[in-house]
Design an enzyme around this catalytic site. Structure first.
Site, mmCIF file in Angstrom:
data_model
loop_
_atom_site.group_PDB
_atom_site.id
_atom_site.type_symbol
_atom_site.label_atom_id
_atom_site.label_comp_id
_atom_site.label_asym_id
_atom_site.label_seq_id
_atom_site.Cartn_x
_atom_site.Cartn_y
_atom_site.Cartn_z
ATOM 1 N N LYS A 266 -26.026 -3.453 -16.148
ATOM 2 C CA LYS A 266 -25.458 -2.304 -15.423
ATOM 3 C C LYS A 266 -24.291 -2.770 -14.554
ATOM 4 C CE LYS A 266 -26.567 1.003 -11.697
ATOM 5 N NZ LYS A 266 -27.614 1.616 -10.856
ATOM 6 N N LYS A 278 -24.982 9.586 -1.362
ATOM 7 C CA LYS A 278 -25.963 8.803 -0.618
ATOM 8 C C LYS A 278 -25.716 8.929 0.886
ATOM 9 C CE LYS A 278 -26.673 5.115 -4.039
ATOM 10 N NZ LYS A 278 -28.124 5.319 -4.235
ATOM 11 N N ASP A 289 -24.144 -2.973 -6.955
ATOM 12 C CA ASP A 289 -24.733 -2.217 -8.061
ATOM 13 C C ASP A 289 -24.217 -2.684 -9.430
ATOM 14 O OD1 ASP A 289 -26.700 -0.384 -8.658
ATOM 15 O OD2 ASP A 289 -25.373 1.363 -8.605
ATOM 16 N N ARG A 352 -28.863 4.712 -15.412
ATOM 17 C CA ARG A 352 -29.496 5.003 -16.700
ATOM 18 C C ARG A 352 -28.529 5.699 -17.648
ATOM 19 N NH1 ARG A 352 -34.045 8.410 -13.663
ATOM 20 N NH2 ARG A 352 -33.453 6.935 -12.033
HETATM 21 N N1 BES Z 1 -28.170 1.848 -7.577
HETATM 22 C C1 BES Z 1 -29.191 2.767 -7.221
HETATM 23 C C2 BES Z 1 -30.547 2.094 -7.040
HETATM 24 C C3 BES Z 1 -30.740 1.311 -5.777
HETATM 25 C C4 BES Z 1 -30.864 1.969 -4.565
HETATM 26 C C5 BES Z 1 -30.869 -0.036 -5.810
HETATM 27 C C6 BES Z 1 -31.089 1.249 -3.404
HETATM 28 C C7 BES Z 1 -31.099 -0.757 -4.662
HETATM 29 C C8 BES Z 1 -31.211 -0.109 -3.463
HETATM 30 C C9 BES Z 1 -29.356 3.834 -8.305
HETATM 31 O O1 BES Z 1 -28.210 4.183 -8.970
HETATM 32 C C10 BES Z 1 -29.885 5.036 -7.643
HETATM 33 O O2 BES Z 1 -29.183 5.592 -6.834
HETATM 34 N N2 BES Z 1 -31.093 5.460 -7.990
HETATM 35 C C11 BES Z 1 -31.697 6.586 -7.392
HETATM 36 C C12 BES Z 1 -32.418 7.367 -8.455
HETATM 37 C C13 BES Z 1 -32.920 8.702 -8.015
HETATM 38 C C14 BES Z 1 -31.762 9.627 -7.724
HETATM 39 C C15 BES Z 1 -33.804 9.276 -9.081
HETATM 40 C C16 BES Z 1 -32.670 6.094 -6.325
HETATM 41 O O3 BES Z 1 -33.329 5.075 -6.537
HETATM 42 O O4 BES Z 1 -32.726 6.709 -5.259
HETATM 43 ZN ZN ZN Z 2 -26.715 2.794 -9.017
HETATM 44 MN MN MN Z 3 -27.177 5.756 -7.924
#
Ligand code: BES
Ligand code: ZN
Ligand code: MN
Length: 497
Positions: A266, A278, A289, A352
């Site tokens: 990724k 966010k 990321d 994803r």
């Molecule tokens: N890159 C983030 C995941 C992440 C968040 C990794 C914090 C490390 C620390 C990913 O793209 C993401 O934002 N995932 C969301 C998914 C949700 C919206 C279903 C998450 O984990 O909040």
């Molecule tokens: Zn992400």
């Molecule tokens: Mn994200």
């Protein structure tokens, strides 16, 4: 630090520093005992004075000990002898090497590989030394105007007891060098800010890596992706002014007909969340990321340096996830390269989406196995913390193989389920399925989403959201899971000869 192996009695080493271990309750390791004899009891006398109790990670430097050729003796605490194992070995090695780095010692001689570590051989001990050294010496000051003062490169020799031992240690050193160089590359890319490390920058890094290590590298741009029908990937880049890239790197270490291992990383160079934006606290960490992508580049570097007899393909979908007038909106539906339609209910579940099309693209390589690596879910950090990565696989033996590689390289992972029961959460009223599955089991539903693009091959998924970087005072990229991946590939290469 540069390592080599050497035969010599500890008292005769003419280095600036000779390091030996002391157990708690003042029991001496064989090398410490030899120094004590040569100095007619000075080491024991020092311990009796109470200045060193042999607690794990404790260190003491002694100067000009009589009867000993080296200028300094470094005593390293080993903790309780009965409890001494892998952790103890790694910890005392780190402590010794940190002292060597701190004091700017030019040449040192280590007597640590002589210590018995249950279940671990010479090559493992040597590998761990090199990895520990690389870790304590790592600095990232590329963006500072004032660089850390350059310390002289320490020459470290490690003791070998026989020719066979020396050969095994030498082999381990070589593996350690390759893995730590791969980790350093991954760490550097991860630590760079997102205004420098853009998709274009990652593409240039891949091309450079290809030139240095004879990898075939292809860089696909937005038009290529459009032609391929990568609608899922392209839905993520819409709000960004940075052009997306899709990187294909090929390492050929085996016959052409040998099916490759495909690694998919990724590469979100910054994740704002998009329209599902966010919160601002710690959002800077979303520059990390792209650590999955960085780990693929680092692993390919290690594999090439090791010259593994295996074909490996690295695939890196890379772009930014930004809000903007053209950005994807919650509720938008994308058509993936596989033809399946996706209702994007949350634009922050973007990893994803880019991986989906990369997995479909992987089909063309007729892979023996595909493993993707992604900082995919915050839920994985909630479940497993920062200790281990999450492992998912559509075949149990593959999950076991990945776990074993993680244990061996101390880059641990834990198996999470991918049962059909969870797939239900991805139901959509408007498209084939949604890109999120609600609050419950967030890491699992993310893996379930990916599994829908991995039906045609054996597939594993590493969620490295908790392990790819550290927060707080020691904020920075860790280089994980390069050790796990490289170990996994080393074992695959051996198994197929
Ligand atoms: N890159 C983030 C995941 C992440 C968040 C990794 C914090 C490390 C620390 C990913 O793209 C993401 O934002 N995932 C969301 C998914 C949700 C919206 C279903 C998450 O984990 O909040
Ligand atoms: Zn992400
Ligand atoms: Mn994200």
């Amino acid at each position: 630090m540069e390592f080599n192996t050497k035969f010599a009695a500890p008292e005769k080493q003419s280095a600036a520093c000779v390091a030996v271990g002391i157990f708690e309750s003042r029991k001496l390791s064989p090398a410490a005992d030899a120094l004590d004899k040569a100095s007619r009891g000075q080491i024991r006398a020092f311990l009796r004075s109470g200045d060193m109790d042999g607690k794990l990670r404790a260190t003491r430097l002694l100067y000009r000990v009589r009867g000993i050729a080296a200028d300094r003796v470094l005593l390293v605490g080993l903790g309780r002898e009965k409890e001494f194992g892998e952790n103890g070995y790694r910890d005392c090695a780190r402590a010794a090497l940190a002292t060597i780095v701190d004091t700017g010692t030019r040449d040192a001689s280590l007597y640590l590989t002589e210590l018995q570590v249950p279940g671990r051989e010479a090559a493992w001990k040597a590998r761990q030394l090199v990895l520990a050294a690389a870790d304590v010496a790592y600095r990232f000051d590329r963006m500072k105007t004032k660089k850390a003062e350059a310390k002289p490169l320490a020459q470290v020799s490690i003791s070998a007891s026989s020719k066979r031992d020396a050969a095994a240690l030498g082999h381990g050193l070589m593996e350690g060098r390759a893995i730590s160089a791969g980790m350093a590359l991954a760490r550097d890319l991860g630590n760079l800010p997102a205004n420098v490390c853009t998709p274009t920058y990652l593409a240039e890094a891949a091309v450079k890596l290809g030139r240095e290590w004879k990898l075939a590298v292809q860089v696909l741009d937005q038009r290529d992706m459009e032609k391929l029908g990568m609608g899922s990937l392209l839905s993520v880049t819409r709000g960004s002014h940075q052009p997306p890239k899709f990187l294909v790197l090929r390492y050929a270490g085996a016959a052409k007909k040998d099916r490759p291992v495909v690694l998919v990383g990724k590469g979100i160079t910054f994740d704002t969340g998009g329209i599902s934006i966010k919160p601002s606290a710690e959002m800077d960490e979303m520059k990390f990321d792209m650590c999955g992508a960085a780990s693929v580049l680092g692993t390919l570097r290690a594999v090439a340096e090791l010259g593994l007899k295996l074909n490996v393909v690295g695939l890196i979908p890379t772009c930014e996830n930004m809000p903007g007038g053209a950005a994807t909106k919650p509720g938008d539906i994308a058509t993936s390269m596989s033809g399946q339609t996706i209702e994007i209910l949350n634009t922050d579940a973007e990893g994803r989406l880019i991986l989906a099309d990369a997995l479909t693209y992987a089909e063309r390589f007729d892979p023996q196995v595909v493993v993707d690596i992604a900082t995919l879910t915050g839920a994985c950090v909630v479940a497993l913390g920062h200790v281990c990565s999450g492992v998912f696989a559509n075949k149990d033996s593959l999950a076991q193989e990945l776990l074993a590689a993680g244990t061996e390289s101390w880059d641990r992972a834990w198996h999470l389920p991918l049962w059909e029961d969870y797939q239900e959460q991805l139901k959509s009223n408007f498209a084939d399925f949604a890109n999120i599955g609600g609050r419950a089991a967030g890491s699992i539903t993310a893996a379930c989403f990916l599994s829908r693009f991995a039906h045609k091959f054996e597939w594993g998924h590493l969620d490295i959201a908790g392990t790819a970087w550290k927060s707080g005072k020691e904020k920075g990229s860790t280089g994980r899971p390069v050790p796990l991946l490289t170990t996994f590939l080393m074992k695959r290469a051996k198994g197929r000869k």
